[in-house]
Design an enzyme around this catalytic site. Structure first.
Site, PDB file in Angstrom:
ATOM      1  N   ARG A 169      -0.178  -9.116  13.216  1.00  0.00           N
ATOM      2  CA  ARG A 169      -0.769  -8.046  12.388  1.00  0.00           C
ATOM      3  C   ARG A 169      -1.716  -8.623  11.341  1.00  0.00           C
ATOM      4  O   ARG A 169      -2.767  -8.045  11.057  1.00  0.00           O
ATOM      5  CB  ARG A 169       0.346  -7.236  11.710  1.00  0.00           C
ATOM      6  N   LYS A 171       0.832  -1.221   0.000  1.00  0.00           N
ATOM      7  CA  LYS A 171       0.000   0.000   0.000  1.00  0.00           C
ATOM      8  C   LYS A 171       0.860   1.263   0.000  1.00  0.00           C
ATOM      9  O   LYS A 171       0.621   2.180  -0.776  1.00  0.00           O
ATOM     10  CB  LYS A 171      -0.915   0.045   1.244  1.00  0.00           C
ATOM     11  N   ARG A 190      11.703  -6.098   4.274  1.00  0.00           N
ATOM     12  CA  ARG A 190      11.563  -4.641   4.119  1.00  0.00           C
ATOM     13  C   ARG A 190      12.602  -3.900   4.963  1.00  0.00           C
ATOM     14  O   ARG A 190      12.888  -4.268   6.096  1.00  0.00           O
ATOM     15  CB  ARG A 190      10.171  -4.195   4.549  1.00  0.00           C
ATOM     16  N   ARG A 233      -9.340   1.612   9.385  1.00  0.00           N
ATOM     17  CA  ARG A 233      -8.846   0.268   9.648  1.00  0.00           C
ATOM     18  C   ARG A 233      -9.826  -0.543  10.487  1.00  0.00           C
ATOM     19  O   ARG A 233      -9.579  -1.690  10.798  1.00  0.00           O
ATOM     20  CB  ARG A 233      -7.552   0.393  10.434  1.00  0.00           C
ATOM     21  N   ARG A 257      11.788  -2.164  10.633  1.00  0.00           N
ATOM     22  CA  ARG A 257      10.737  -1.745  11.569  1.00  0.00           C
ATOM     23  C   ARG A 257      10.578  -2.777  12.677  1.00  0.00           C
ATOM     24  O   ARG A 257      10.675  -3.971  12.441  1.00  0.00           O
ATOM     25  CB  ARG A 257       9.403  -1.588  10.813  1.00  0.00           C
TER      26      ARG A 257
HETATM   27  P1  AP5 Z   1       4.906  -1.555   1.636  1.00  0.00           P
HETATM   28  O1  AP5 Z   1       4.493  -0.689   0.497  1.00  0.00           O
HETATM   29  O2  AP5 Z   1       5.741  -0.945   2.698  1.00  0.00           O
HETATM   30  O3  AP5 Z   1       3.617  -2.295   2.239  1.00  0.00           O
HETATM   31  P2  AP5 Z   1       2.411  -1.762   3.095  1.00  0.00           P
HETATM   32  O4  AP5 Z   1       1.172  -2.417   2.596  1.00  0.00           O
HETATM   33  O5  AP5 Z   1       2.402  -0.255   3.140  1.00  0.00           O
HETATM   34  O6  AP5 Z   1       2.814  -2.376   4.491  1.00  0.00           O
HETATM   35  P3  AP5 Z   1       2.753  -1.813   5.971  1.00  0.00           P
HETATM   36  O7  AP5 Z   1       3.388  -2.837   6.829  1.00  0.00           O
HETATM   37  O8  AP5 Z   1       3.339  -0.411   6.065  1.00  0.00           O
HETATM   38  O9  AP5 Z   1       1.255  -1.762   6.234  1.00  0.00           O
HETATM   39  P4  AP5 Z   1       0.600  -1.793   7.560  1.00  0.00           P
HETATM   40  O10 AP5 Z   1      -0.791  -1.482   7.166  1.00  0.00           O
HETATM   41  O11 AP5 Z   1       0.789  -2.965   8.405  1.00  0.00           O
HETATM   42  O12 AP5 Z   1       1.423  -0.699   8.393  1.00  0.00           O
HETATM   43  P5  AP5 Z   1       1.119   0.787   8.835  1.00  0.00           P
HETATM   44  O13 AP5 Z   1       2.396   1.486   8.818  1.00  0.00           O
HETATM   45  O14 AP5 Z   1      -0.059   1.344   8.152  1.00  0.00           O
HETATM   46  O15 AP5 Z   1       5.670  -2.824   1.018  1.00  0.00           O
HETATM   47  C1  AP5 Z   1       6.183  -3.832   1.854  1.00  0.00           C
HETATM   48  C2  AP5 Z   1       7.508  -4.335   1.278  1.00  0.00           C
HETATM   49  O16 AP5 Z   1       7.260  -4.967   0.021  1.00  0.00           O
HETATM   50  C3  AP5 Z   1       8.539  -3.229   1.001  1.00  0.00           C
HETATM   51  O17 AP5 Z   1       9.802  -3.735   1.304  1.00  0.00           O
HETATM   52  C4  AP5 Z   1       8.412  -2.963  -0.509  1.00  0.00           C
HETATM   53  O18 AP5 Z   1       9.634  -2.541  -1.070  1.00  0.00           O
HETATM   54  C5  AP5 Z   1       8.016  -4.358  -1.012  1.00  0.00           C
HETATM   55  N1  AP5 Z   1       7.137  -4.321  -2.187  1.00  0.00           N
HETATM   56  C6  AP5 Z   1       6.086  -3.497  -2.400  1.00  0.00           C
HETATM   57  N2  AP5 Z   1       5.483  -3.783  -3.583  1.00  0.00           N
HETATM   58  C7  AP5 Z   1       6.190  -4.832  -4.105  1.00  0.00           C
HETATM   59  C8  AP5 Z   1       6.081  -5.581  -5.328  1.00  0.00           C
HETATM   60  N3  AP5 Z   1       5.128  -5.339  -6.215  1.00  0.00           N
HETATM   61  N4  AP5 Z   1       6.980  -6.574  -5.544  1.00  0.00           N
HETATM   62  C9  AP5 Z   1       7.963  -6.867  -4.638  1.00  0.00           C
HETATM   63  N5  AP5 Z   1       8.122  -6.176  -3.477  1.00  0.00           N
HETATM   64  C10 AP5 Z   1       7.240  -5.178  -3.215  1.00  0.00           C
HETATM   65  O19 AP5 Z   1       0.653   0.519  10.344  1.00  0.00           O
HETATM   66  C11 AP5 Z   1       1.559   0.079  11.330  1.00  0.00           C
HETATM   67  C12 AP5 Z   1       0.861   0.041  12.679  1.00  0.00           C
HETATM   68  O20 AP5 Z   1       0.382   1.351  13.013  1.00  0.00           O
HETATM   69  C13 AP5 Z   1      -0.374  -0.858  12.774  1.00  0.00           C
HETATM   70  O21 AP5 Z   1      -0.041  -2.197  13.036  1.00  0.00           O
HETATM   71  C14 AP5 Z   1      -1.133  -0.193  13.926  1.00  0.00           C
HETATM   72  O22 AP5 Z   1      -0.549  -0.551  15.166  1.00  0.00           O
HETATM   73  C15 AP5 Z   1      -0.867   1.278  13.702  1.00  0.00           C
HETATM   74  N6  AP5 Z   1      -1.899   1.914  12.863  1.00  0.00           N
HETATM   75  C16 AP5 Z   1      -1.735   2.476  11.646  1.00  0.00           C
HETATM   76  N7  AP5 Z   1      -2.896   2.950  11.188  1.00  0.00           N
HETATM   77  C17 AP5 Z   1      -3.831   2.682  12.129  1.00  0.00           C
HETATM   78  C18 AP5 Z   1      -5.233   2.905  12.225  1.00  0.00           C
HETATM   79  N8  AP5 Z   1      -5.921   3.518  11.238  1.00  0.00           N
HETATM   80  N9  AP5 Z   1      -5.868   2.468  13.336  1.00  0.00           N
HETATM   81  C19 AP5 Z   1      -5.198   1.862  14.339  1.00  0.00           C
HETATM   82  N10 AP5 Z   1      -3.873   1.605  14.315  1.00  0.00           N
HETATM   83  C20 AP5 Z   1      -3.188   2.029  13.212  1.00  0.00           C
END
Ligand code: AP5
Length: 217
Positions: A171, A13, A127, A88, A160
């Protein structure tokens, strides 16, 4: 356009958010990055959020909703935005509808990325993230030119704290239980685009843009 990106952790994402937001000329509002920034600044909110994030749990709705509401009030979001990581929970989705309705708006489109579990686990495990500008790299799929150094800002790349095996599984479980139902809600409204997120990042990006243009026009 007011756009929501949905999908399991690690599906890509954040990677797509940067490309799509740039192409559409709208700001990205990423709650994960906003919470990590708050922690890096040492704010009470950041410290509270960090405990939940480290163990793979969701940060309480009241905390996250507050920062999103404040962010969406800024002038640059008036013409549209891309939400990455929010809503979320169904409750967050309801609150988002209420916030947008205050200015006569609504969620226009939701893009729902899908990929097999093995793909997701491999992406998260490899990552590396820039501690300064938050750009994401991957040791195998998208390595930086110089090891450990961000090619965009020169910052140091880190793993991370929630990208470790036990927390990744937690997660994914939290996602299935609390976030996946949102996709059904946006599908019901007829605004969901389900995008397979396998293959090259640029191919996925082009797929997203094709779908957004097609149904927008
Ligand atoms: P990446 O693009 O980083 O993936 P992502 O879907 O953004 O993954 P996240 O782990 O950031 O999502 P998340 O929703 O768990 O975390 P968030 O930070 O929102 O890609 C991942 C990897 O794959 C990278 O290395 C990239 O290079 C690689 N890649 C990408 N596309 C590729 C492809 N096509 N081919 C090969 N490789 C590829 O949330 C973290 C925490 O914050 C949550 O657990 C929660 O505790 C809190 N939080 C955040 N938002 C909320 C909310 N709204 N409510 C409550 N808690 C929240």
């Amino acid at each position: 356009m007011r756009l929501v990106l949905l999908g399991p952790p690690g599906v890509g994402k954040g990677t797509q958010a940067r490309m799509v937001a740039e192409a559409l000329g709208i700001p990205t509002v990423g709650t994960g990055d906003m919470l990590r920034d708050a922690f890096a600044l040492g704010t009470p909110l950041g410290k509270e959020a960090d405990g939940y994030m480290k163990r793979g749990a969701l940060v309480p709705d009241a905390v996250v909703i507050g920062i999103v509401e404040e962010r969406l009030r800024r002038p640059d979001a008036a013409g549209g935005f891309l939400l990455d990581g929010f809503p979320r929970t169904l409750e967050q989705g309801t609150v988002l509808d209420r916030i947008l309705a205050q200015s006569g708006g609504k969620v226009d489109r939701a893009v729902y990325f899908t990929a097999p579990r093995e793909t997701i686990v491999e992406r998260l495990s490899g990552r590396r993230t820039c501690g300064d500008c938050r750009a994401a790299y991957h040791v195998k799929f998208d390595p930086p030119l110089a090891e450990g150094v961000c090619g965009k800002c020169g910052g140091r790349l880190i793993q991370r704290s929630d990208d470790v095996p036990a927390t990744i599984l937690q997660r994914l479980e939290v996602y299935e239980r609390q976030t996946a139902p949102l996709a059904a809600e946006y599908r019901r409204r007829g605004i969901l685009e389900e995008v397979p997120a396998e293959g090259a990042m640029t191919g996925i990006f082009e797929d997203v843009m094709r779908r957004l243009r097609r149904t927008a026009g």
